[in-house]
Design a protein around this motif. Structure first.
Motif, mmCIF file in Angstrom:
data_model
loop_
_atom_site.group_PDB
_atom_site.id
_atom_site.type_symbol
_atom_site.label_atom_id
_atom_site.label_comp_id
_atom_site.label_asym_id
_atom_site.label_seq_id
_atom_site.Cartn_x
_atom_site.Cartn_y
_atom_site.Cartn_z
ATOM 1 N N GLU A 1 55.379 40.837 83.876
ATOM 2 C CA GLU A 1 55.999 42.029 83.890
ATOM 3 C C GLU A 1 57.077 41.644 85.105
ATOM 4 N N ALA B 1 58.732 50.226 94.495
ATOM 5 C CA ALA B 1 59.171 51.816 95.121
ATOM 6 C C ALA B 1 59.105 52.051 96.468
ATOM 7 N N GLN C 1 59.733 51.560 78.035
ATOM 8 C CA GLN C 1 58.909 51.826 79.288
ATOM 9 C C GLN C 1 59.580 52.344 80.316
ATOM 10 N N PRO C 2 59.104 53.265 80.941
ATOM 11 C CA PRO C 2 59.613 53.775 82.286
ATOM 12 C C PRO C 2 59.439 52.962 83.530
ATOM 13 N N ASP C 3 58.404 52.234 83.581
ATOM 14 C CA ASP C 3 58.281 51.434 84.764
ATOM 15 C C ASP C 3 58.736 50.105 84.783
ATOM 16 N N ALA C 4 58.082 49.220 83.903
ATOM 17 C CA ALA C 4 58.525 47.923 84.238
ATOM 18 C C ALA C 4 59.854 47.779 83.416
ATOM 19 N N VAL D 1 59.105 44.309 87.848
ATOM 20 C CA VAL D 1 59.385 45.691 88.078
ATOM 21 C C VAL D 1 59.988 45.733 89.396
ATOM 22 N N GLY E 1 62.638 47.643 79.088
ATOM 23 C CA GLY E 1 62.328 48.766 79.689
ATOM 24 C C GLY E 1 63.450 49.779 79.618
ATOM 25 N N ARG F 1 53.088 54.578 76.501
ATOM 26 C CA ARG F 1 54.132 55.001 77.291
ATOM 27 C C ARG F 1 55.528 54.505 77.101
#
Length: 545
Positions: free
Chosen positions: A439, A444, A535-538, A441, A504, A331
């Motif tokens: 990580e 959400a 990376q789109p999340d972390a 993050v 990210g 990803r």
């Protein structure tokens, strides 16, 4: 693992194919009985590939019931059986299927029954069973399973594999031709490989890695490839095999009559069925026409194969153009670009059907051996699905366990195509496992973690998959920096020489500078490398080696 469900039965089938592929040449080299034609490992591999292919094409029931999955494996193995060893392997699977009929899971007690049924089926498959062959090894596994002190699946499977290994070691004392050659029985070695694969699956270990790490080189026979065959069978020059359907009874036992007719023509006779009207026929003889005519008189023969023993085994034409390839499922475009620079094939996760696109990429490498590295734990199932399809099509594919992009980077860093494939896979797996991962993050939504409640917008710090700190939001540079430094501090508390930082898509240059300054100030003994992973999340991924 307490029981195998249908999905785990499929994993066992894949593990069998991968392990047989790894051991094929070694098994072929020790093949001296009943015919020294050097193809037992190859025959077992082809048979198990046919079994796996049948399971992959099976109806939905085979994906929900272990018994139904085993029945499909047995049916495919019988239809695609190669040689005596393939016929016996199909009956081993048929015994498993008989014992598990209608069952959704295979536990320890069921495995005992399955091995007993497999031993009985394997012995009944041959007109004249001989001690010291793969039948003896199956029987040894069944006896050891019955003697296991526990009903736990792992204990019964381990006992069966140990019993098979002990029975295999006894085969030279039971069969003179093996003792003369200084080898164990080739078919029996194949049975041991299948049970070793079962133990690996039950232990939830990557079976291909276990096979590569534990592979034992078998001694080559010290006699001519065309050694005399036991029981006078050197007078028979041909091996004849075919499938038989539409068998008509006409008031007699047609299969028994066929078996008697073939015994009159030659030796190594087996006539075995799948319980649904399909039979596999095998005989060594001189009169090929008579062997086929006996089948015509009994039913409808098809897929007729005839081999002449005096012909040297010819190498199978290869569709592969190179030996080795590494494919990574990722990803993030920037991480993909970074890995492409290391000479690996990158498959980005975009849109629908990632497993199909990964399969296309594996096939397109043109490599006989492919190592697949999923860049996070969520991609493992996709990697497994694609690898199963590729293995069924004849490629040797191993999924190297990786739970993070930093573990992929560590694995790729030690990849060396000059090593043996098995050794290289083990080295990559060990490098990935030795890399601790962290990580940062942004939550959400509201939730509960192991260390307390968090709100949407809070910054969460993870170490090896567990939440270790929460920084209250909003997720500005300061909160992100505190979280990243806190995670790094916890990970370096148990040591580390190299810290890899993957930024990210939402990470700012300011955050990168703050984090690297902290690491170089507080941990000058460590080397720090920073990459843009995209990376789109972390926001940040950390790796410590």
């Amino acid at each position: 693992m307490r029981a195998l469900d249908a999905a785990q039965v499929r994993r066992w089938a894949v593990a069998c194919v991968q392990s047989l592929d790894a051991h094929r040449e070694a098994i072929d080299r020790i093949n001296v009985y009943p015919v020294a034609d050097g193809d037992t490992g190859t025959n077992l591999l082809h048979t198990m590939r046919a079994a796996l292919d049948a399971l992959l094409r099976a109806p939905a029931r085979a994906r929900s019931e272990a018994g139904a999955a085993l029945a499909e494996l047995a049916r495919g193995a019988l239809a695609g059986a190669r040689g005596n060893s393939g016929v016996i392997a199909s009956q081993l699977l048929r015994g498993f299927a008989d014992a598990l009929a209608g069952s959704t899971e295979l536990g320890g007690a069921e495995l005992r029954s399955a091995l007993d049924a497999a031993a009985a089926r394997a012995e009944a498959a041959l007109s004249h069973p001989v001690p010291g062959t793969m039948i003896s090894v199956v029987q040894g596994a069944a006896e050891a399973a019955r003697s296991a002190d526990s009903d736990e699946l792992g204990d019964v499977a381990g006992a069966a594999a140990t019993g098979a290994a002990a029975a295999l070691e006894r085969t030279p004392r039971q069969l003179a031709v093996l003792a003369e050659a200084g080898v164990v029985d080739a078919g029996g070695r194949g049975v041991a490989v299948l049970l070793d694969a079962l133990v690996a699956v039950v232990a939830e270990q990557p079976a291909a890695l276990v096979a590569a790490a534990r592979a034992r080189e078998l001694p080559a026979p010290e006699l001519s490839m065309y050694t005399a065959r036991e029981a006078g069978s050197d007078q028979f020059a041909y091996e004849v095999m075919y499938l038989l359907s539409e068998v008509a009874g006409n008031g007699v036992d047609p299969v028994g009559r066929l078996r008697d007719a073939l015994v009159g023509l030659g030796d190594c006779v087996s006539v075995v069925g799948d319980g649904a009207g399909l039979w596999t026929v095998h005989v060594h003889c001189n009169d090929v026409g008579a062997a086929i005519e006996a089948g015509i008189e009994t039913g409808r023969p098809r897929n007729i194969r005839v081999a002449r023993f005096a012909d040297a085994p010819s190498a199978e034409a290869s569709r592969f153009v190179r030996d080795r390839a590494v494919v990574v499922l990722v990803r993030g475009t920037e991480l993909g670009d970074l890995l492409v620079g290391e000479g690996v094939t990158v498959v980005p996760v975009e849109g629908e059907e990632p497993a199909f696109r990964l399969l296309e990429a594996i096939t397109a490498t043109g490599a006989s051996h492919v190592s697949v590295l999923p860049a996070d734990a969520g991609l493992t199932e996709t990697a497994d699905e694609a690898s199963i399809r590729a293995v069924a099509a004849g490629q040797d594919v191993v999924v190297v366990p990786c739970a993070s992009p930093v573990q992929v980077l560590a694995a790729v860093a030690v990849h060396d195509p000059r090593r043996r494939a098995g050794d290289d896979v083990v080295a990559m797996a060990e490098a990935a496992a030795a890399t601790r991962r962290g990580e940062v993050v942004v939550a959400a939504e509201d939730g509960i973690t192991w260390i307390g409640a968090c709100s949407a917008g809070d910054v969460l710090g993870f170490a090896d998959g567990e939440v270790v700190l929460i920084e209250p939001g909003p997720a500005g540079v300061d909160a992100l920096d505190r979280a990243a430094c806190g995670v790094a501090e916890r990970m370096l508390g148990v040591g580390g020489e190299l810290v890899t930082v993957l930024l990210g898509a939402s990470a700012s240059d300011e955050l990168a500078d703050e984090l690297t300054d902290y690491l170089r100030r507080e941990h000058p003994e460590t080397e720090v490398v920073v990459y843009h992973g995209g990376q789109p999340d972390a926001v940040v991924i950390l790796g410590v080696e």
